[in-house]
Design a protein around this motif. Sequence first.
Motif, short mmCIF file in Angstrom:
data_model
loop_
_atom_site.label_atom_id
_atom_site.label_comp_id
_atom_site.label_asym_id
_atom_site.label_seq_id
_atom_site.Cartn_x
_atom_site.Cartn_y
_atom_site.Cartn_z
N VAL A 23 0.82 -1.17 0.12
CA VAL A 23 0.13 -0.14 -0.12
C VAL A 23 0.93 1.16 0.12
N ILE A 24 0.57 2.27 -0.68
CA ILE A 24 1.21 3.43 -0.90
C ILE A 24 0.81 4.47 0.40
N CYS A 25 1.62 4.67 1.28
CA CYS A 25 1.19 5.40 2.53
C CYS A 25 2.09 6.68 2.74
N GLN A 26 1.20 7.66 3.12
CA GLN A 26 1.96 8.97 3.62
C GLN A 26 2.01 9.08 5.18
N LEU A 27 2.89 9.13 5.74
CA LEU A 27 2.72 9.29 7.30
C LEU A 27 2.69 10.41 7.47
N GLU A 43 0.79 -5.22 3.15
CA GLU A 43 -0.57 -5.13 3.62
C GLU A 43 -0.79 -5.68 5.06
N ASN A 44 0.23 -6.56 5.47
CA ASN A 44 0.11 -7.17 6.40
C ASN A 44 0.78 -6.29 7.51
N ALA A 45 1.14 -5.16 7.41
CA ALA A 45 1.83 -3.97 8.28
C ALA A 45 0.57 -3.81 9.38
N SER A 46 0.52 -3.84 10.71
CA SER A 46 -0.01 -3.48 11.74
C SER A 46 0.34 -2.36 12.60
N PRO A 47 -0.44 -1.83 13.40
CA PRO A 47 0.18 -0.66 14.40
C PRO A 47 1.53 -0.96 14.85
N LYS A 48 1.76 -2.29 15.00
CA LYS A 48 3.04 -2.63 15.80
C LYS A 48 4.52 -2.29 14.75
N GLU A 49 4.04 -2.62 13.39
CA GLU A 49 5.33 -2.18 12.58
C GLU A 49 5.20 -0.85 12.31
N LEU A 50 3.92 -0.19 12.27
CA LEU A 50 3.89 1.23 11.89
C LEU A 50 4.62 2.14 12.91
N ASN A 51 4.61 1.38 14.23
CA ASN A 51 5.51 2.06 15.32
C ASN A 51 7.06 1.99 14.98
N GLN A 52 7.46 0.85 14.67
CA GLN A 52 8.80 0.79 14.45
C GLN A 52 9.27 1.64 13.20
N VAL A 53 8.38 1.86 12.17
CA VAL A 53 8.66 2.70 11.17
C VAL A 53 8.85 4.31 11.38
N VAL A 54 7.81 4.69 12.53
CA VAL A 54 7.86 5.95 12.66
C VAL A 54 9.07 6.34 13.61
N ASN A 55 9.46 5.47 14.63
CA ASN A 55 10.50 5.71 15.38
C ASN A 55 11.90 5.76 14.73
N LEU A 79 -3.19 -3.32 7.70
CA LEU A 79 -3.65 -2.41 6.54
C LEU A 79 -4.51 -3.14 5.70
N GLY A 80 -4.13 -4.52 5.26
CA GLY A 80 -5.22 -5.04 4.38
C GLY A 80 -6.21 -5.18 4.85
N SER A 81 -6.70 -5.69 6.11
CA SER A 81 -7.84 -5.50 6.69
C SER A 81 -8.68 -4.33 6.48
N TYR A 82 -7.94 -3.37 6.83
CA TYR A 82 -8.52 -1.90 6.71
C TYR A 82 -9.00 -1.54 5.32
N LEU A 83 -8.31 -2.05 4.49
CA LEU A 83 -8.50 -1.57 3.14
C LEU A 83 -9.88 -2.44 2.54
N GLU A 84 -9.70 -3.75 2.98
CA GLU A 84 -10.79 -4.36 2.72
C GLU A 84 -12.21 -4.16 3.15
N LYS A 85 -12.02 -3.70 4.50
CA LYS A 85 -13.29 -3.57 5.06
C LYS A 85 -14.00 -1.86 4.73
N ASN A 86 -13.02 -1.03 4.30
CA ASN A 86 -13.63 0.43 3.96
C ASN A 86 -13.53 0.62 2.23
N LYS A 87 -13.19 -0.67 1.59
CA LYS A 87 -13.08 -0.76 -0.02
C LYS A 87 -12.21 0.61 -0.57
N VAL A 88 -11.08 0.55 0.18
CA VAL A 88 -10.04 1.51 -0.35
C VAL A 88 -9.32 0.92 -1.50
N SER A 89 -8.94 1.90 -2.34
CA SER A 89 -8.28 1.46 -3.51
C SER A 89 -6.73 1.52 -3.20
#
Length: 510
Positions: A23-27, A43-55, A79-89
């Motif tokens: 997924v193309i993401c902008q923090l 897509e399998n990135a969770s808040p745990k992995e995002l924490n590592q990226v931001v730090n 992220l993948g679960s969020y995209l599927e639930k909210n139908k985000v391209s």
Amino acid sequence: MAETMEVEVEAAAAAEREATNSVICQLADPEGNPLGAALYLPENASPKELNQVVNKLLSNEEKLPYAFYISDEELVVQLGSYLEKNKVSVEKVLTIVYQPQAVFRIRPVTRCSATIAGHTEAVLSVAFSPDGRQLASGSGDTTVHLWDLNTQTPLFTCQGHRNWVLSVAWSPDGKHLVSGSKAGELICWDLQTGKPLGNPLTGHKKWITGISWEPVHLSAPCRRFVSASKDGDARIWDVTTRKCLICLTGHTLAITCVKWGGDGVIYTGSQDCTIKVWETTHGKLIRELKGHGHWVNSLALSTEYVLRSGAFDHTNKHFASPEEMKKVALERYNKMRGNAPERLVSGSDDFTMFLWEPAVSKHPKTRMTGHQQLVNHVYFSPDGQWIASASFDKSVKLWNGTTGKFVAAFRGHVGPVYQISWSADSRLLLSGSKDSTLKVCVCITLGSCPVKNKSLRNHLCLYLGLGYPDKKIETGPSGHADEVFAVDWSPDGEKVASGGKDRVLKLWMG
């Protein structure tokens, strides 16, 4: 036909995600400032992995916890679960806002550790010292009490006022305590003896409605504070010389609230429906904030917690000199404020609130509506992410501290809500009401709440020592016997104090 097309679109989106698996993401920070360039995240990135990226991107030596939001909804799944639930391209750049969280966690206060008698009339104000080690209370019996929090007994009964004590305020370096009364007098107290330091400070013609100290990161040791009065004036005093330095005049009706901001200016809210901004060298009016249609009842600053606590934090550090204290306080203030301007929120008798950035514009950033009666008290969370408002409509509402967007309503009270206070980790919110109860909202960061039902989550409150809201409200040893006028959560997060019409002070612990 429409259902068939919708199924085809969903299938195409799923196939697209399966093909790319990224997924193309902008923090971005809460103010919308991007953290580096957009990046591809699995897509399998969770808040745990995002924490590592931001730090990593922020080059934090000490790893800090963060919460993540997409379109004001906290991300608690991959992220993948969020995209599927909210139908985000996956073709669109997904903006993810990161919010720093407190590195420590405060336990909900659920038991009354002490019920302390001493005042002979209603307790009207309570305030912990900036280090959380001392407590002062003001009462209709004309006295200020200083309490020993170790033994949970009165330390000093401070006598000198001639009328109700309406306000008590500690200097952010913890060296001074000032109280204001219905007679318009102010008294500075000797913390070692409980005696007045000289004669009362006189000048106001009517009762004191608020006291605020100059931040310690601007001046150490603390000497100046500002008082507001029903007479329509605000006065700047020097606690050392015990003289009035400047009288701020210009409001046409009573001043109801006052704050000394971290940028060195003073804000006054009034029954004349305006908020005035003053510089503090000569008392010149800088700006006037207009918008409310009725009395301004309460003001709060996004930096209020660090202004109040100064250099003190949960680590209980000691400081060798005022200069060291000033340096640490400045570091805390700058870290808290970041690159964004200091924000101000105002609550009014017109049932509304305004969010301002006074250093940027005299026009409000947004108007916040939803309360059905007057807004009595507003308060920013210590991290500046949330705004809480207390109203006579018996509710406490929660708002986004940056955008002013409505988040949740807490409707546990059955009477007007008088005052609110936050825990130091910004996760818990305390409220005191005419209905004689205290409540702690236990799920402020909604995504971290174990209760998954959103409507239930938004109304989940915990009676202190009395169980959940569906339980019968009782009075007795665990609660106040009458209206709760004043509440405060200690800056160190360990204790809560409450006082009210039943004349007792209660201390609550986790």
